[in-house]
Design an enzyme around this catalytic site. Structure first.
Site, PDB file in Angstrom:
ATOM      1  N   GLU A  99       0.849  -1.193   0.000  1.00  0.00           N
ATOM      2  CA  GLU A  99       0.000   0.000   0.000  1.00  0.00           C
ATOM      3  C   GLU A  99       0.884   1.242   0.000  1.00  0.00           C
ATOM      4  OE1 GLU A  99      -2.148   1.307   3.467  1.00  0.00           O
ATOM      5  OE2 GLU A  99      -1.025  -0.078   4.755  1.00  0.00           O
ATOM      6  N   ASP A 202      17.507  -1.109   9.408  1.00  0.00           N
ATOM      7  CA  ASP A 202      18.070  -0.158   8.441  1.00  0.00           C
ATOM      8  C   ASP A 202      17.456   1.207   8.713  1.00  0.00           C
ATOM      9  OD1 ASP A 202      19.420   0.955   6.332  1.00  0.00           O
ATOM     10  OD2 ASP A 202      18.399  -0.184   4.758  1.00  0.00           O
TER      11      ASP A 202
END
Length: 293
Positions: A99, A202
């Site tokens: 999405e 990350d």
């Protein structure tokens, strides 16, 4: 409205058909920078807004592992994470469809809320360090094989892998590699061996977004259970995180004194990832840290 090439149009059309069951009218699209190895596009159709990215090189399993990582984070219910629609392979190209998160205006307590939520994420723990699948950080494979000892996991599965790869590709010298070996013997006495914490993996400003309600949303994870100080250290490497973020984190889940002195040690991992991906521009920072310790 035109795609950059007819081939890209057909590729996006194929992904939409595979996941929506028909060929929808594309109402709008926008190309995005999807990282150094990926292409990406926002596609608006009647069913909603989607973000689709695909790779240009040989990175088998990259998007499957990213989809799994997104699901791991979403399952905690702590942070706003885009819903995975699907991942797969079409026309010899791997893709990920999620999405598209529409950003709202940042709430006044955005950074405080973010710090509190990251601290809560880090309270999710496991009996070992690692994850039940391997993934990628950037375009490099990340080995998440389970280990009970967190410091040894950081040494063996993070630093040694990157140092060895850099030596093999001649991006560091034998002398620098030997300095890493010396440091590996010292690290257990330099960083705390905490219980495993679920990490985004990350976490830099480029992977931090704002959701429709004005609160934080995270994308592009490389998650695993590891040392939470490594995650906090990573947030300092490229900046962009306000002081209230760290203050709120520490209020919820305090860290041991002396963290500031340990930041360079943890950031050897993302720095070496950058050395291996982009070359020697980051090597000076690595050598300064090795010299310090």
């Amino acid at each position: 409205m035109t795609f950059q090439t007819q081939e890209q149009y057909q590729f996006i059309e194929s992904i939409l058909f595979e996941n929506l069951g028909h060929n929808p009218e594309v109402l709008d699209f926008q190309f995005f920078y999807g990282g150094n190895f990926n292409l990406a596009v926002k596609v608006k159709v009647a069913e909603g807004d989607y973000f689709i990215k695909w790779n240009q090189g040989d990175h088998d399993g990259m998007f499957e592992s990213e989809a799994k990582s997104l699901q791991v984070l979403q399952d905690t219910g702590v942070l706003s994470i885009p819903q995975v629609i699907n991942y797969g392979k079409i026309l010899d190209k791997e893709y990920l469809m999620i999405e598209f998160l529409t950003a709202g205006y940042k709430q006044e307590n955005y950074w405080q809320d973010f710090g509190q939520k990251l601290a809560k994420l880090h309270t999710h723990t496991h009996h070992s360090h690692g994850l039940d699948f391997n993934n990628y950080i950037g375009a490099l494979r990340q080995n998440n094989e389970w280990m009970e000892d967190g410091v040894q996991f950081f040494i063996e599965k993070r630093l040694k892998v990157q140092a060895g790869l850099a030596l093999y590709d001649r991006k560091i010298s034998e002398e620098v590699y030997d300095k890493f070996q010396t440091l590996f013997e010292k690290i257990p006495s330099l960083i705390p061996n905490e219980k495993p914490a679920l990490l985004h993996g990350d976490l830099w400003s480029g992977n931090v977004m704002t959701d429709s309600k004005g609160f934080v949303a995270l994308v592009d994870p490389a998650c695993y259970y590891g040392l939470r100080e490594a995650e906090l250290a990573f947030t300092t490497m490229f900046g962009g995180f306000e002081p209230t973020f760290y203050e709120a984190y520490h209020e919820v889940y305090p860290i041991e004194n002396g963290f500031g002195d340990r930041i360079p040690l943890y950031n050897l991992y993302p720095l070496m990832v950058h050395v291996n991906l982009f070359g020697g521009g980051y090597l000076d920072a690595v050598e300064k840290i090795l010299k310090k310790y």
